[in-house]
Design an enzyme around this catalytic site. Structure first.
Site, short mmCIF file in Angstrom:
data_model
loop_
_atom_site.label_atom_id
_atom_site.label_comp_id
_atom_site.label_asym_id
_atom_site.label_seq_id
_atom_site.Cartn_x
_atom_site.Cartn_y
_atom_site.Cartn_z
N HIS A 1 0.84 -1.04 -0.43
CA HIS A 1 -0.30 -0.56 -0.02
C HIS A 1 0.70 1.36 0.05
CE1 HIS A 1 -3.95 1.95 1.57
NE2 HIS A 1 -3.44 2.88 0.91
N GLU B 1 -2.29 -1.92 -3.39
CA GLU B 1 -3.88 -1.06 -2.85
C GLU B 1 -3.30 0.39 -2.43
OE1 GLU B 1 -4.49 -4.06 0.63
OE2 GLU B 1 -4.26 -2.30 1.90
N HIS C 1 -7.77 -6.48 7.41
CA HIS C 1 -7.66 -5.63 7.84
C HIS C 1 -8.56 -5.83 9.77
CE1 HIS C 1 -7.32 -1.14 8.82
NE2 HIS C 1 -7.79 -0.98 10.32
#
Length: 237
Positions: free
Chosen positions: A43, A70, A190
């Site tokens: 990310h 991401e 998450h």
């Protein structure tokens, strides 16, 4: 089978703390794959506080499984992913200064924008995944953008799991069912961990992929990376 994609952001955070190349991000990515990970996730954020743009370019030819990038689809992010062409791009609504992802998209409010982004990714041969909560209408709107998958934001599940596992997983079961009825693949991520992953997967066995970073890297400090990946894969078996 549900694939395990290892998010290596925290490896980059540790490396950047000394400004050198220890730990070696590329070697860790290769080791994750060698130990059984079926994907590598990064990310890159605008401030490059962990993954740097150069890391993304150097990882692309080395990742032999699935490369998942991401990020918020800013012009700079889209330029990066369209040049690198990972197997999957996960679209998140994070502000540039966000510490970590804290919510899914309000797709209705951004549907035209997301539809355009998804179209760009499709034309480049890149699978798209939209980061969402469990609201059914929001998931249907994600499907309307033409996205291939959604990624369910699982922090609410992780927070409630210790007190009430059944109640924690129920909205995610419904959300996954809604997504699949809309023709979407379902990813999740998450705060998934060795404590809560097996229960989650048992109730949503048709998950395509989970992306796990922080908890997995923390576990690896005690268990070692190879044993940690083995245990996460076992939780998904």
């Amino acid at each position: 089978m549900t694939n395990l994609s290892v998010n290596i952001n925290k490896i980059a955070t540790l490396r950047n703390a000394r400004g050198e190349n220890t730990p070696d991000l590329l070697k860790v990515a290769a080791d994750c794959e060698r130990f059984g990970a079926q994907g590598i996730t990064v990310h890159p954020r605008p401030d490059e506080r962990h993954i740097k743009r150069d890391d993304v370019y150097r990882l692309r030819p080395l990742v032999k499984t699935e490369f998942n990038i991401e990020g918020y689809p800013s012009p700079e992010f889209m330029e990066l992913v369209l040049r690198v062409r990972p197997e999957q791009v996960t679209l998140v609504p994070d502000a540039p200064d966000a510490l970590t992802s804290s919510a899914g998209w309000d797709v209705a409010a951004h549907e035209e924008f997301l539809t355009g982004i998804v179209e760009q990714l499709r034309e480049a041969g890149i699978r798209s995944s939209i980061f969402v909560g469990t609201d059914a209408d929001n998931i249907r709107r994600a499907a309307a953008t033409g996205a291939d998958r959604v990624e369910l934001y699982t922090k609410p599940y992780a927070d409630l799991y210790p007190a009430d596992p059944e109640k924690a997983v129920a909205p995610f079961v419904e959300a996954a069912d809604t997504a699949m009825r809309c023709g979407l693949g379902v990813n999740a991520g998450h705060d998934l961990s060795l404590e809560n992953l097996e229960w989650f997967h048992r109730h949503i066995p048709r998950l395509s992929e989970v992306s796990i970073g922080h908890a997995l890297i923390c576990d690896a400090l005690y268990l070692g990376l190879e044993e940690t990946i083995r245990r996460y894969r076992q939780a998904l078996s």
